[in-house]
Write a protein that holds these residues in place. Sequence first.
Motif, PDB file in Angstrom:
ATOM      1  N   ARG A  28       0.917  -1.679  -0.214  1.00 21.92           N
ATOM      2  CA  ARG A  28       0.426   0.328  -0.069  1.00 21.92           C
ATOM      3  C   ARG A  28       0.710   1.122   0.172  1.00 21.92           C
ATOM      4  O   ARG A  28       1.761   0.900   0.562  1.00 21.92           O
ATOM      5  CB  ARG A  28      -1.353   0.050   1.006  1.00 21.92           C
ATOM      6  CG  ARG A  28      -1.865   1.635   1.361  1.00 21.92           C
ATOM      7  CD  ARG A  28      -2.968   0.999   2.415  1.00 21.92           C
ATOM      8  NE  ARG A  28      -3.739   0.281   2.215  1.00 21.92           N
ATOM      9  CZ  ARG A  28      -5.271   0.183   1.274  1.00 21.92           C
ATOM     10  NH1 ARG A  28      -4.986   1.447   0.457  1.00 21.92           N
ATOM     11  NH2 ARG A  28      -5.680  -0.593   1.037  1.00 21.92           N
ATOM     12  N   SER A  30       0.375   5.286  -0.598  1.00 29.07           N
ATOM     13  CA  SER A  30      -0.099   6.362  -0.998  1.00 29.07           C
ATOM     14  C   SER A  30       0.478   8.424  -1.497  1.00 29.07           C
ATOM     15  O   SER A  30       1.474   7.912  -1.660  1.00 29.07           O
ATOM     16  CB  SER A  30      -0.044   7.467  -0.049  1.00 29.07           C
ATOM     17  OG  SER A  30       0.351   7.500   0.825  1.00 29.07           O
ATOM     18  N   SER A  40      -4.559   6.499  -0.695  1.00 29.75           N
ATOM     19  CA  SER A  40      -4.054   5.395  -0.907  1.00 29.75           C
ATOM     20  C   SER A  40      -4.238   4.887  -2.004  1.00 29.75           C
ATOM     21  O   SER A  40      -5.081   5.020  -3.199  1.00 29.75           O
ATOM     22  CB  SER A  40      -4.495   5.067   0.213  1.00 29.75           C
ATOM     23  OG  SER A  40      -3.949   3.767   0.765  1.00 29.75           O
ATOM     24  N   THR A  60     -12.561   1.876  -8.329  1.00 29.45           N
ATOM     25  CA  THR A  60     -13.227   1.474  -7.479  1.00 29.45           C
ATOM     26  C   THR A  60     -14.865   2.099  -8.262  1.00 29.45           C
ATOM     27  O   THR A  60     -14.895   3.129  -8.605  1.00 29.45           O
ATOM     28  CB  THR A  60     -13.378   0.766  -6.689  1.00 29.45           C
ATOM     29  OG1 THR A  60     -14.248   0.107  -5.714  1.00 29.45           O
ATOM     30  CG2 THR A  60     -13.332   2.299  -5.145  1.00 29.45           C
ATOM     31  N   PRO A  65     -14.112   0.148  -1.453  1.00 30.45           N
ATOM     32  CA  PRO A  65     -12.478   0.143  -1.385  1.00 30.45           C
ATOM     33  C   PRO A  65     -11.834  -0.296  -1.854  1.00 30.45           C
ATOM     34  O   PRO A  65     -12.494  -1.237  -2.783  1.00 30.45           O
ATOM     35  CB  PRO A  65     -12.366  -0.451  -0.001  1.00 30.45           C
ATOM     36  CG  PRO A  65     -12.990  -1.432   0.077  1.00 30.45           C
ATOM     37  CD  PRO A  65     -14.265  -0.672  -0.472  1.00 30.45           C
ATOM     38  N   ALA A  66     -10.672  -0.425  -2.360  1.00 36.89           N
ATOM     39  CA  ALA A  66      -9.398  -0.881  -3.542  1.00 36.89           C
ATOM     40  C   ALA A  66      -9.558  -2.233  -3.498  1.00 36.89           C
ATOM     41  O   ALA A  66      -9.461  -2.726  -3.852  1.00 36.89           O
ATOM     42  CB  ALA A  66      -8.574   0.246  -3.953  1.00 36.89           C
ATOM     43  N   SER A  67      -9.128  -2.465  -1.735  1.00 35.86           N
ATOM     44  CA  SER A  67      -8.956  -4.132  -1.309  1.00 35.86           C
ATOM     45  C   SER A  67     -10.421  -4.886  -2.558  1.00 35.86           C
ATOM     46  O   SER A  67     -10.144  -5.970  -2.386  1.00 35.86           O
ATOM     47  CB  SER A  67      -9.349  -4.014   0.082  1.00 35.86           C
ATOM     48  OG  SER A  67     -10.480  -3.206   0.019  1.00 35.86           O
ATOM     49  N   ASP A  86      -7.888   3.997  -4.140  1.00 35.58           N
ATOM     50  CA  ASP A  86      -9.200   3.655  -2.853  1.00 35.58           C
ATOM     51  C   ASP A  86      -9.081   5.945  -3.170  1.00 35.58           C
ATOM     52  O   ASP A  86      -8.881   6.530  -2.378  1.00 35.58           O
ATOM     53  CB  ASP A  86      -8.475   4.171  -1.454  1.00 35.58           C
ATOM     54  CG  ASP A  86      -9.082   2.691  -0.940  1.00 35.58           C
ATOM     55  OD1 ASP A  86      -9.610   2.057  -1.251  1.00 35.58           O
ATOM     56  OD2 ASP A  86      -7.933   2.036  -0.324  1.00 35.58           O
ATOM     57  N   GLN A  90     -12.944   7.261   0.641  1.00 35.94           N
ATOM     58  CA  GLN A  90     -13.503   6.085   0.301  1.00 35.94           C
ATOM     59  C   GLN A  90     -12.016   5.272   0.932  1.00 35.94           C
ATOM     60  O   GLN A  90     -11.049   5.207   0.438  1.00 35.94           O
ATOM     61  CB  GLN A  90     -13.013   5.189  -0.893  1.00 35.94           C
ATOM     62  CG  GLN A  90     -14.697   5.765  -1.648  1.00 35.94           C
ATOM     63  CD  GLN A  90     -14.920   6.138  -2.498  1.00 35.94           C
ATOM     64  OE1 GLN A  90     -15.869   6.499  -4.008  1.00 35.94           O
ATOM     65  NE2 GLN A  90     -15.050   4.482  -3.182  1.00 35.94           N
ATOM     66  N   GLY A  91     -11.872   3.708   1.274  1.00 33.95           N
ATOM     67  CA  GLY A  91     -10.731   3.138   1.613  1.00 33.95           C
ATOM     68  C   GLY A  91     -10.510   3.884   2.802  1.00 33.95           C
ATOM     69  O   GLY A  91     -10.881   3.995   4.043  1.00 33.95           O
ATOM     70  N   GLU A  92      -8.767   3.110   2.046  1.00 31.89           N
ATOM     71  CA  GLU A  92      -7.722   4.434   3.171  1.00 31.89           C
ATOM     72  C   GLU A  92      -7.392   5.537   2.964  1.00 31.89           C
ATOM     73  O   GLU A  92      -5.936   6.370   3.514  1.00 31.89           O
ATOM     74  CB  GLU A  92      -6.753   3.069   3.441  1.00 31.89           C
ATOM     75  CG  GLU A  92      -7.037   2.051   4.360  1.00 31.89           C
ATOM     76  CD  GLU A  92      -5.789   1.048   4.666  1.00 31.89           C
ATOM     77  OE1 GLU A  92      -5.185   1.783   4.956  1.00 31.89           O
ATOM     78  OE2 GLU A  92      -6.025  -0.288   4.309  1.00 31.89           O
ATOM     79  N   SER A  93      -8.339   6.286   2.004  1.00 32.24           N
ATOM     80  CA  SER A  93      -7.889   7.317   1.873  1.00 32.24           C
ATOM     81  C   SER A  93      -8.222   8.849   2.342  1.00 32.24           C
ATOM     82  O   SER A  93      -9.447   8.158   3.162  1.00 32.24           O
ATOM     83  CB  SER A  93      -8.145   7.611   0.445  1.00 32.24           C
ATOM     84  OG  SER A  93      -7.629   7.408  -0.706  1.00 32.24           O
TER      85      SER A  93
END
Length: 288
Positions: A28, A30, A40, A60, A65-67, A86, A90-93
Amino acid sequence: MFDWWRTAVALLVLFSHPVILPAETLSRRSFRTSDGVNLSFLEARPATGGDGQLQIAFVTGWCMPASLWRAQLESLGARYHALALDPRGQGESEAPAHGYTAERRAADIHEFIQPLSNVLLVGWSLGALEALQSVHMFGAGKIAGLVLVDSSVGEPPVPPSSVPFTNGLRQNRDKALEGFIRAVFPKRPEAEMESLIRGAKRMSLEDSIALLSYPFEREHWKQIAHAFAKPLLYVVTPQFAAQARNLKANRPATRIEIFEHTGHALFVDDAARFNALIGNFADSIAKP
């Protein structure tokens, strides 16, 4: 199931379940956008070599999330440099209080792929429209090909209105999101449902609704797709099959693929078929 939830399923934005990412496979990273937001992304690279200089970048959909692209990153990342964004909120962004417009989200995609050289850009649902908007605003200089996944591209027939779903979000956000998720993944564990709802609520309610309300006529998306002069693959479920056939008729160079027996998250429901399809499409671009 209530009728407005059926409408919601037909929208461009649906949910899937979160995944645990194996550290030995994915990393991961960023970057900071031009308007000061930390975004991220997940990344996978071939252990040795790789097929040429093509990179595959995944975007996405709404509040997801990107996951979700884990299976694609692990499979396609064995041969190509693969990345999944992300989007903001969203996600971890980072979830800033600004930037939830088609133009800013398109700029985020443009800045995401700037360090790359030759990109196969894959956008799912809302991410497909934002990928088109990025091409419209910034051109396709670094984009070698485009994959639009289960999203309306402006061809007939007109999909159901998003108004019932947005009204449901305003009336009872938790209930609307829970119904949305269960309509697509009715057998997921309760903990995953709760995690998705929490993740979807990282951005404000009005910002999330803004993403469903881009101020463009449907013709806008169709014109961008028709004008795109490089390889284009349109992958859909039956809800967009008629649009796929019309895009093929109006833009004969388009390749279409219909997943008859999956839900909206077709790359999750039938990852093996989807990965093979994207791999073959990438090969055709990397080695014409």
